[in-house]
Design a protein around this motif. Structure first.
Motif, PDB file in Angstrom:
ATOM      1  N   SER A 270      37.567  67.460 -54.138  1.00  0.00           N
ATOM      2  CA  SER A 270      36.487  66.545 -53.794  1.00  0.00           C
ATOM      3  C   SER A 270      35.875  66.840 -52.431  1.00  0.00           C
ATOM      4  CB  SER A 270      37.011  65.119 -53.788  1.00  0.00           C
ATOM      5  OG  SER A 270      37.555  64.804 -55.030  1.00  0.00           O
ATOM      6  N   LEU A 271      36.732  67.203 -51.464  1.00  0.00           N
ATOM      7  CA  LEU A 271      36.211  67.365 -50.108  1.00  0.00           C
ATOM      8  C   LEU A 271      35.446  68.668 -49.926  1.00  0.00           C
ATOM      9  CD1 LEU A 271      39.153  65.739 -48.251  1.00  0.00           C
ATOM     10  CD2 LEU A 271      36.827  64.893 -48.448  1.00  0.00           C
TER      11      LEU A 271
ATOM     12  N   LEU B 171      26.225  63.218 -45.402  1.00  0.00           N
ATOM     13  CA  LEU B 171      26.631  62.283 -46.439  1.00  0.00           C
ATOM     14  C   LEU B 171      26.690  62.908 -47.840  1.00  0.00           C
ATOM     15  CD1 LEU B 171      24.740  59.188 -45.107  1.00  0.00           C
ATOM     16  CD2 LEU B 171      27.195  59.506 -45.226  1.00  0.00           C
TER      17      LEU B 171
ATOM     18  N   ILE C 104      31.133  63.242 -54.898  1.00  0.00           N
ATOM     19  CA  ILE C 104      32.341  62.554 -55.366  1.00  0.00           C
ATOM     20  C   ILE C 104      32.026  61.270 -56.131  1.00  0.00           C
ATOM     21  CG2 ILE C 104      34.532  61.547 -54.652  1.00  0.00           C
ATOM     22  CD1 ILE C 104      34.293  63.214 -52.095  1.00  0.00           C
TER      23      ILE C 104
ATOM     24  N   MET D  86      42.134  66.933 -43.145  1.00  0.00           N
ATOM     25  CA  MET D  86      40.820  66.377 -43.466  1.00  0.00           C
ATOM     26  C   MET D  86      40.713  64.901 -43.083  1.00  0.00           C
ATOM     27  SD  MET D  86      38.757  68.652 -44.241  1.00  0.00           S
ATOM     28  CE  MET D  86      37.311  68.183 -45.195  1.00  0.00           C
TER      29      MET D  86
ATOM     30  N   ASP E  73      38.542  64.646 -40.195  1.00  0.00           N
ATOM     31  CA  ASP E  73      37.128  64.669 -40.590  1.00  0.00           C
ATOM     32  C   ASP E  73      36.680  63.253 -40.934  1.00  0.00           C
ATOM     33  OD1 ASP E  73      34.628  65.626 -41.611  1.00  0.00           O
ATOM     34  OD2 ASP E  73      35.477  65.519 -43.625  1.00  0.00           O
TER      35      ASP E  73
ATOM     36  N   HIS F 284      34.103  60.761 -38.570  1.00  0.00           N
ATOM     37  CA  HIS F 284      32.844  60.226 -39.094  1.00  0.00           C
ATOM     38  C   HIS F 284      32.841  58.705 -39.035  1.00  0.00           C
ATOM     39  CE1 HIS F 284      32.208  64.246 -40.832  1.00  0.00           C
ATOM     40  NE2 HIS F 284      30.939  63.928 -40.788  1.00  0.00           N
TER      41      HIS F 284
ATOM     42  N   LEU G 189      42.786  52.752 -52.028  1.00  0.00           N
ATOM     43  CA  LEU G 189      42.185  53.392 -53.207  1.00  0.00           C
ATOM     44  C   LEU G 189      43.224  54.236 -53.941  1.00  0.00           C
ATOM     45  CD1 LEU G 189      38.636  54.744 -52.351  1.00  0.00           C
ATOM     46  CD2 LEU G 189      39.282  53.192 -54.162  1.00  0.00           C
TER      47      LEU G 189
ATOM     48  N   VAL H  15      42.122  56.936 -58.308  1.00  0.00           N
ATOM     49  CA  VAL H  15      41.436  57.973 -57.558  1.00  0.00           C
ATOM     50  C   VAL H  15      42.480  58.816 -56.845  1.00  0.00           C
ATOM     51  CG1 VAL H  15      39.767  58.384 -55.731  1.00  0.00           C
ATOM     52  CG2 VAL H  15      39.520  56.378 -57.147  1.00  0.00           C
ATOM     53  N   LYS H  16      42.273  60.150 -56.874  1.00  0.00           N
ATOM     54  CA  LYS H  16      43.201  61.022 -56.168  1.00  0.00           C
ATOM     55  C   LYS H  16      42.942  60.955 -54.660  1.00  0.00           C
ATOM     56  CE  LYS H  16      45.435  63.333 -59.512  1.00  0.00           C
ATOM     57  NZ  LYS H  16      44.928  62.569 -60.655  1.00  0.00           N
TER      58      LYS H  16
ATOM     59  N   ASP I  25      42.296  63.144 -52.284  1.00  0.00           N
ATOM     60  CA  ASP I  25      41.160  63.835 -51.680  1.00  0.00           C
ATOM     61  C   ASP I  25      39.855  63.107 -51.967  1.00  0.00           C
ATOM     62  OD1 ASP I  25      41.543  64.520 -54.363  1.00  0.00           O
ATOM     63  OD2 ASP I  25      40.217  66.238 -54.167  1.00  0.00           O
ATOM     64  N   ALA I  26      39.712  62.621 -53.209  1.00  0.00           N
ATOM     65  CA  ALA I  26      38.488  61.900 -53.550  1.00  0.00           C
ATOM     66  C   ALA I  26      38.415  60.592 -52.772  1.00  0.00           C
ATOM     67  CB  ALA I  26      38.433  61.627 -55.047  1.00  0.00           C
TER      68      ALA I  26
ATOM     69  N   ILE J 215      39.552  59.945 -49.737  1.00  0.00           N
ATOM     70  CA  ILE J 215      39.071  60.231 -48.375  1.00  0.00           C
ATOM     71  C   ILE J 215      37.561  60.409 -48.398  1.00  0.00           C
ATOM     72  CG2 ILE J 215      39.118  61.912 -46.496  1.00  0.00           C
ATOM     73  CD1 ILE J 215      41.973  62.546 -47.207  1.00  0.00           C
ATOM     74  N   GLY J 216      37.101  61.204 -49.379  1.00  0.00           N
ATOM     75  CA  GLY J 216      35.677  61.511 -49.450  1.00  0.00           C
ATOM     76  C   GLY J 216      34.814  60.338 -49.868  1.00  0.00           C
ATOM     77  N   LEU J 217      35.431  59.288 -50.411  1.00  0.00           N
ATOM     78  CA  LEU J 217      34.644  58.101 -50.767  1.00  0.00           C
ATOM     79  C   LEU J 217      34.528  57.148 -49.589  1.00  0.00           C
ATOM     80  CD1 LEU J 217      35.987  57.270 -54.341  1.00  0.00           C
ATOM     81  CD2 LEU J 217      33.635  57.837 -53.730  1.00  0.00           C
TER      82      LEU J 217
ATOM     83  N   PHE K  26      34.951  57.530 -46.002  1.00  0.00           N
ATOM     84  CA  PHE K  26      34.267  57.729 -44.733  1.00  0.00           C
ATOM     85  C   PHE K  26      32.744  57.779 -44.840  1.00  0.00           C
ATOM     86  CE2 PHE K  26      34.634  62.336 -45.566  1.00  0.00           C
ATOM     87  CZ  PHE K  26      33.399  62.766 -45.115  1.00  0.00           C
ATOM     88  N   PRO K  27      32.177  58.321 -45.942  1.00  0.00           N
ATOM     89  CA  PRO K  27      30.712  58.256 -46.018  1.00  0.00           C
ATOM     90  C   PRO K  27      30.192  56.815 -46.025  1.00  0.00           C
ATOM     91  CG  PRO K  27      31.519  59.863 -47.566  1.00  0.00           C
ATOM     92  CD  PRO K  27      32.715  59.100 -47.072  1.00  0.00           C
ATOM     93  N   VAL K  28      30.951  55.906 -46.645  1.00  0.00           N
ATOM     94  CA  VAL K  28      30.501  54.510 -46.683  1.00  0.00           C
ATOM     95  C   VAL K  28      30.436  53.943 -45.271  1.00  0.00           C
ATOM     96  CG1 VAL K  28      31.118  52.186 -47.412  1.00  0.00           C
ATOM     97  CG2 VAL K  28      31.350  54.088 -49.000  1.00  0.00           C
TER      98      VAL K  28
ATOM     99  N   PHE L 203      30.318  55.604 -42.474  1.00  0.00           N
ATOM    100  CA  PHE L 203      29.311  56.331 -41.712  1.00  0.00           C
ATOM    101  C   PHE L 203      27.909  55.850 -42.076  1.00  0.00           C
ATOM    102  CE2 PHE L 203      26.620  59.918 -40.640  1.00  0.00           C
ATOM    103  CZ  PHE L 203      27.099  60.264 -39.393  1.00  0.00           C
TER     104      PHE L 203
END
Lengths: 379, 378
Positions: free
Chosen positions: A40-41, A208, A214, B37, B40, B44, B83, B89-90, B92-93, B95-97, B99-101, B103
């Motif tokens: 995903s990352l 973003l 994802i 990560m 990261d 953010h 999560l 959700v795994k 890695d996904a 994490i990626g869900l 921080f963008p929120v 940010f």
């Protein structure tokens, strides 16, 4: 209502909505593979790695030409993907460190190039910053041709290699035993995320884009079990998030498009995780509750049956207090549910000692059935 | 003293060095725990913390900002774990869900309420280490850049944390189950580490921004990891890479007139590339050399075992010739000649006319493989 119609007639809004559709479809389809492959990352890394390419494209074209910029972005994104694969395969670094290294190094190079452009061609620099957070309103009709082309290209790639991609995603070892070039397909699956990334640069920006790769895929995964359905649903989710975010940003004053699209997509993820039938958290809780109730009912029923057997009295009146103490909890709700099913009934027996219950005929046969089944299972 | 602190280049290099030191101290453990990560994600999402604290208190730096950022960082980790624990959700996904929120929320808040303030979205990402000397604090009559003061404090705190809890961190990093069984609290320690990462990120924020910070957290420890197997050395080497990157990065950036923070981060990557290529044990070159030596030895062994097999048998004269190597071992002629030449040089075979004979040394090498049980007797 008329406002909304007028909005759709607006040329800029049409461009933005169309761009959002292209973005949603591409990132939904390609993101599904990344999420299933637990990469995903990767989207985050490849998006940040697009920055040096954007700057190089700008330098080569000598201006803000989207064709050159996206080509550059695609090139450096793919390069970062290859570096990341090289680091994980040929060094002792793990995926996380390799992703982080590729991400931050590429971005640092991008920052250096950005300042170089600022200091040497200050007049033409305008607009490069917009790729950091995206500026959907700046989408031109000519940009749409490029974005549409990238979408068509990536969809064609996925369609052409569908069964290979599917097999390598779910069972790379089996794919290898069939003689498929697993490493090559692995590289293609990794690098093709760059397509999704570059198409989103204009709309949501490099920071973003991770979310756009994802979120639609994760949301779609909650509702369906087959890859075919997941890919389609992810594309639809991506389009909904993209169009909704773009429209709000077009109406609302001065709100960046990228963050809005990301928030909509993330809200869809939350709804999906909670409510998706069968798999969602709410459904799981309901199923759990139902299972616990059914188990309690069967336990109470068989206890009543065994009491009756023990006392050689099919209508043995059991005191509720005894049942409570035996099961260590309040058995009244369970008894009332059994009563509604006609399996037990209240009896008037020593009213001073509290309520008493006995089995009905139907209750007897049900309890015997349960005990037989359990015995058969344990044997 | 005052002269040192008013010297602009030395202040910029010092800031960069402090950012690198503080970041690589925590980064070492993140890289080893395979949670790189998360830095990261944290860097953010502290943007969200910074914006919220700024809107609430109108303070751009200082203790409140540090606390706000630490909370935002921990919120990221908490939401991620939440999560993951839903099992939908795994990791890695997740994490990626998350921080963008955070940010995105931070950026929108800036759009809505803080249009004309100093934290514009550009510095959020890039930072401006070149201007750290503009903002100074007066300490004991000397003007010291604010960034240097805060980064020194954070570096000291990180160093103290790593120093005091070194044994616990080591155990929790390499064997969390054992750490838990022995009654240490690896999870609490990990959260403390992430809180320090967030604090470091916000202290470094004005200097290098959110994204370049990741380079200082991940790349120096990753480079050190390629060079050593010992934790202490990894910390030392990571610090060395960070310091060298700061100095060299400044020099190059000034010469080329580009972003100083960016160039420092690029230099960390250059060091990683060097470690990747030329690392003494794990480097690509060392790997290649090892593989080449192994192949070399394998070929030599094949030759002597082949000769040993037919030694003293009726077919000896037919099998133990160079041509037979080509036919029976399916070696191309060039390879057969080359291996025989190496065998002659190493003194494991002798050439008598067309015939190849084993020397005692060659016979010993063959026996080692063909009849390993004899080694003990011999």
């Amino acid at each position: 209502m008329n406002d909304w119609l007028a909005l759709f007639a607006d040329h800029t809004v049409q461009n933005v909505v169309l761009g959002a559709v292209f973005l949603g479809v591409t990132s939904g389809v390609l993101g599904s593979f990344a999420v299933l492959r637990q990469q995903s990352l990767l989207g985050d890394t490849l998006a940040h790695a697009a920055l040096p390419g954007i700057c190089l494209g700008f330098l080569v074209a000598g201006g803000r030409d989207l064709g050159f910029i996206l080509t550059g972005a695609l090139a450096t994104s793919v390069l970062a993907a290859l570096v990341m694969l090289l680091l994980t395969r040929r060094s002792r670094l793990k995926t996380d460190a390799a992703l982080g290294t590729a991400l931050s190094f590429a971005f640092a190079v991008g920052v250096v190039l950005l300042t170089y452009i600022q200091n040497t061609q200050s007049a033409a620099q305008g607009g490069l910053d917009s790729f950091l957070f995206g500026q959907a309103a700046a989408t031109l009709r000519s940009d749409l041709w490029i974005m549409g082309g990238i979408m068509a290209g990536s969809l064609a790639l996925v369609a052409a290699c569908w069964k290979e991609f599917k097999l390598v995603t779910f069972d790379p070892a089996f794919a290898g035993s069939l003689g498929l070039p697993v490493t090559l397909i692995d590289v293609v699956l990794t690098a093709m995320i760059a397509f999704a990334v570059v198409i989103g640069l204009q709309m949501v920006g490099v920071v973003l884009m991770a979310s756009m790769v994802i979120a639609p895929a994760v949301a779609a995964r909650q509702w369906v079990r087959r890859l075919e359905h997941m890919v389609v649903l992810a594309a639809v989710t991506g389009v909904v998030a993209g169009v909704a975010g773009a429209l709000v940003s077009a109406v609302g004053a001065n709100l960046a498009t990228g963050p809005l699209i990301v928030l909509v997509a993330s809200a869809l993820v939350v709804v999906s995780i909670l409510a998706a039938p069968g798999r969602g958290v709410v459904w799981e809780a309901i199923a759990h509750r139902r299972a616990r109730r059914s188990l309690r009912g069967r336990q109470v029923l068989t206890t009543l049956y065994e009491l009756a057997e023990e006392h050689a009295d099919p209508h043995y009146p059991a005191e509720r207090g005894t049942l409570d103490a035996f099961h260590g909890l309040d058995t009244r709700p369970a008894l009332e549910r059994l009563e509604r099913r006609g399996l037990v009934e209240r009896v008037d027996h020593m009213p001073d000692e509290g309520p008493h219950w006995e089995l009905t005929d139907a209750g007897h046969s049900e309890a015997r059935r349960i005990l037989n089944d359990t015995e058969a299972e344990t044997r | 003293m005052a002269a040192v602190f008013s010297n602009i280049p030395s202040m910029i290099i010092l800031t960069g060095a402090l950012v690198g030191l503080a970041a690589s101290l925590v980064g070492t453990f993140l890289v080893l725990r395979r949670s790189a990560m998360l830095s990261d994600a944290i860097s953010h999402s502290i943007v969200f913390g910074i914006v919220v604290v700024w809107l609430a208190t109108h303070q751009q730096s200082g203790p409140v900002q540090l606390v706000g950022a630490a909370l935002a960082g921990l919120l990221t980790v908490f939401l991620t774990e939440l999560l993951v624990s839903s099992r939908k959700v795994k990791n890695d996904a997740a994490i990626g869900l998350v921080f963008p929120v955070l940010f995105a929320a931070g950026v929108l808040l800036l759009n809505l309420y803080a249009r004309d303030v100093h934290i514009d979205t550009h510095t959020v990402l890039l930072g401006e280490i070149g201007f750290v000397w503009l903002d100074t604090l007066t300490i004991a009559g000397v003007d010291v850049p604010r960034a240097v003061v805060w980064m020194s404090v954070v570096t000291l705190v990180n160093a103290l944390f790593v120093g005091v809890f070194f044994k616990e961190l080591k155990l929790a990093t390499f064997d969390p189950q054992l750490a838990r069984a022995l009654g240490f609290a690896p999870t609490a320690l990990f959260y403390a580490l992430l809180a320090l990462t967030s604090v470091t990120a916000v202290a470094a924020f004005d200097a290098v921004g959110a994204v370049l910070f990741i380079a200082f957290v991940i790349i120096p420890p990753a480079a050190a990891y390629l060079l050593t197997d010992r934790l202490v050395w990894m910390l030392v080497l990571a610090a060395a890479v960070a310091l060298a990157s700061s100095g060299l990065g400044y020099g190059l950036a000034v010469r080329l007139d580009v972003s100083i923070g960016g160039m420092m981060a690029v230099m960390t990557g250059v060091f990683l590339a060097l470690a990747f290529l030329f690392g003494p044990r794990h480097g690509l070159l060392a790997q290649g050399l090892r593989g080449w030596r192994r192949r070399w030895l394998d070929e030599l062994r094949t030759l002597v075992v082949h000769l040993y097999d037919h030694e003293g048998t009726p077919v000896q004269d037919e099998k133990n010739v160079v041509v037979a190597l080509e036919r029976h071992l399916r070696w191309p002629p060039a390879k057969a000649t080359a291996v025989v030449a190496r065998g002659l040089r190493d003194g494991v075979v002798l050439k008598e006319g067309a015939h190849l004979r084993l020397t005692p040394k060659g016979r010993a090498l063959a026996l080692e493989l063909a009849e390993p049980w004899r080694r003990a007797a011999a």
